[in-house]
Scaffold this motif. Structure first.
Motif, PDB file in Angstrom:
ATOM      1  N   ASP A 102       6.146  32.281  53.422  1.00  0.00           N
ATOM      2  CA  ASP A 102       7.092  33.299  52.986  1.00  0.00           C
ATOM      3  C   ASP A 102       6.872  34.576  53.784  1.00  0.00           C
ATOM      4  O   ASP A 102       5.776  34.836  54.276  1.00  0.00           O
ATOM      5  CB  ASP A 102       6.908  33.607  51.496  1.00  0.00           C
ATOM      6  CG  ASP A 102       7.165  32.398  50.618  1.00  0.00           C
ATOM      7  OD1 ASP A 102       7.997  31.557  51.012  1.00  0.00           O
ATOM      8  OD2 ASP A 102       6.538  32.294  49.545  1.00  0.00           O
ATOM      9  N   CYS A 103       7.903  35.388  53.893  1.00  0.00           N
ATOM     10  CA  CYS A 103       7.709  36.691  54.519  1.00  0.00           C
ATOM     11  C   CYS A 103       7.220  37.675  53.460  1.00  0.00           C
ATOM     12  O   CYS A 103       7.540  37.552  52.273  1.00  0.00           O
ATOM     13  CB  CYS A 103       8.989  37.187  55.171  1.00  0.00           C
ATOM     14  SG  CYS A 103      10.200  37.914  54.057  1.00  0.00           S
ATOM     15  N   VAL A 209      15.964  39.308  56.660  1.00  0.00           N
ATOM     16  CA  VAL A 209      15.138  38.136  56.346  1.00  0.00           C
ATOM     17  C   VAL A 209      15.721  36.916  57.050  1.00  0.00           C
ATOM     18  O   VAL A 209      16.943  36.807  57.222  1.00  0.00           O
ATOM     19  CB  VAL A 209      15.037  37.882  54.820  1.00  0.00           C
ATOM     20  CG1 VAL A 209      14.297  39.012  54.135  1.00  0.00           C
ATOM     21  CG2 VAL A 209      16.407  37.692  54.194  1.00  0.00           C
ATOM     22  N   LYS A 211      15.143  32.536  57.454  1.00  0.00           N
ATOM     23  CA  LYS A 211      14.498  31.320  56.949  1.00  0.00           C
ATOM     24  C   LYS A 211      14.923  30.132  57.806  1.00  0.00           C
ATOM     25  O   LYS A 211      16.122  29.866  57.960  1.00  0.00           O
ATOM     26  CB  LYS A 211      14.871  31.075  55.481  1.00  0.00           C
ATOM     27  CG  LYS A 211      14.225  29.830  54.889  1.00  0.00           C
ATOM     28  CD  LYS A 211      14.460  29.757  53.380  1.00  0.00           C
ATOM     29  CE  LYS A 211      15.911  29.659  53.018  1.00  0.00           C
ATOM     30  NZ  LYS A 211      16.135  29.503  51.575  1.00  0.00           N
ATOM     31  N   SER A 218       9.681  31.555  56.614  1.00  0.00           N
ATOM     32  CA  SER A 218      10.506  32.763  56.592  1.00  0.00           C
ATOM     33  C   SER A 218       9.807  33.937  57.251  1.00  0.00           C
ATOM     34  O   SER A 218       8.575  34.003  57.296  1.00  0.00           O
ATOM     35  CB  SER A 218      10.856  33.139  55.140  1.00  0.00           C
ATOM     36  OG  SER A 218      11.552  32.094  54.493  1.00  0.00           O
ATOM     37  N   SER A 219      10.602  34.872  57.728  1.00  0.00           N
ATOM     38  CA  SER A 219      10.098  36.145  58.250  1.00  0.00           C
ATOM     39  C   SER A 219      11.043  37.243  57.807  1.00  0.00           C
ATOM     40  O   SER A 219      12.204  36.984  57.470  1.00  0.00           O
ATOM     41  CB  SER A 219       9.974  36.107  59.777  1.00  0.00           C
ATOM     42  OG  SER A 219      11.248  35.957  60.371  1.00  0.00           O
ATOM     43  N   GLU A 221      11.639  41.959  57.635  1.00  0.00           N
ATOM     44  CA  GLU A 221      11.180  43.306  57.965  1.00  0.00           C
ATOM     45  C   GLU A 221      12.077  44.335  57.309  1.00  0.00           C
ATOM     46  O   GLU A 221      13.264  44.070  57.064  1.00  0.00           O
ATOM     47  CB  GLU A 221      11.179  43.492  59.481  1.00  0.00           C
ATOM     48  CG  GLU A 221      10.614  44.816  59.979  1.00  0.00           C
ATOM     49  CD  GLU A 221       9.186  45.079  59.551  1.00  0.00           C
ATOM     50  OE1 GLU A 221       9.011  45.503  58.391  1.00  0.00           O
ATOM     51  OE2 GLU A 221       8.263  44.881  60.369  1.00  0.00           O
TER      52      GLU A 221
END
Length: 224
Positions: A102-103, A209, A211, A218-219, A221
């Motif tokens: 997960d982010c 986000v 995915k 996921s990432s 910012e």
């Protein structure tokens, strides 16, 4: 502080015991049409050895809420003391039943005593991934869940320059979710987008986000 709620992602908040000593009541607030709904209160001791995890997606499911685009995190002191920075992680990810990364975005709550000049406006920017193998979303919201609606203008850029402008009115307690794949033509080659968003309100925030559709990794910012 208010954050976007992404329907096709896991939405979670995690508080780690890394702040100055205090006892805090924490709850999540939603605006569902004209009704304000709250979660149960979560008690958190900042000198605990165990993090506090709040699964916002589960709360939305339990309350049977529909068309939710944002949620607000509220923290109140039990004993009159509260850290200067109520720090936490904003977590977006895939289905919890599938092992994936997960982010985790580091954020802090705000408060009404922060000085904001009356003439201050918002100018925020950030990046997003443009690839058909990813679910890529950008969520725009105001930090505070009170105040007036305000117009937001977002310019999108790629390596060639400005490619699109999107304008919308944004209400407190809601967010504008932009699906990158729907707004732009995507292929398998990575292409990065940059956005610049402006508003006459001073508290505009944005979160991107991404995915992976196969791995669920996921990432994400926050804006700058």
């Amino acid at each position: 502080r208010t954050y976007p709620f992404f329907n096709n992602f896991l939405n979670k908040i995690v508080f780690y015991p890394i702040m100055s000593k205090s006892n805090i009541n924490i709850y999540i607030k939603f605006k569902n049409k004209n009704k304000i709904l709250k979660s149960k209160v979560y008690k958190f001791k900042t000198n605990s050895k165990i993090p506090l995890e709040i699964n916002v997606s589960e709360i939305v499911s339990e309350l049977k809420l529909k068309n939710i685009t944002a949620f607000s995190v509220i923290a109140k002191s039990i004993n009159g003391k509260i850290p200067t920075r109520v720090n936490h992680q904003l977590v977006y990810g895939g289905n919890e039943k599938i092992k994936a990364l997960d982010c985790s975005i580091n954020v802090s709550l705000t408060n009404d005593t922060i000085f904001t000049p009356s003439y201050k406006k918002s100018f925020v920017w950030g990046a997003a991934l443009r690839n058909k193998n990813y679910n890529s979303n950008i969520g725009f919201c105001f930090k505070k869940n009170t105040g007036n609606d305000e117009k937001v203008e977002v310019d999108f850029y790629d390596e060639s320059g400005k490619i699109k402008t999107k304008k919308f009115f944004l209400k407190p307690s809601t967010s504008e979710i932009i699906d990158v794949e729907k707004l732009f033509r995507c292929n398998e080659k990575n292409k990065y987008l940059w956005y610049v968003a402006k508003s006459d309100r001073a508290d505009l925030n944005a979160y991107s986000v991404h995915k992976n559709k196969l791995s669920n990794n996921s990432s994400g910012e926050h804006n700058f």
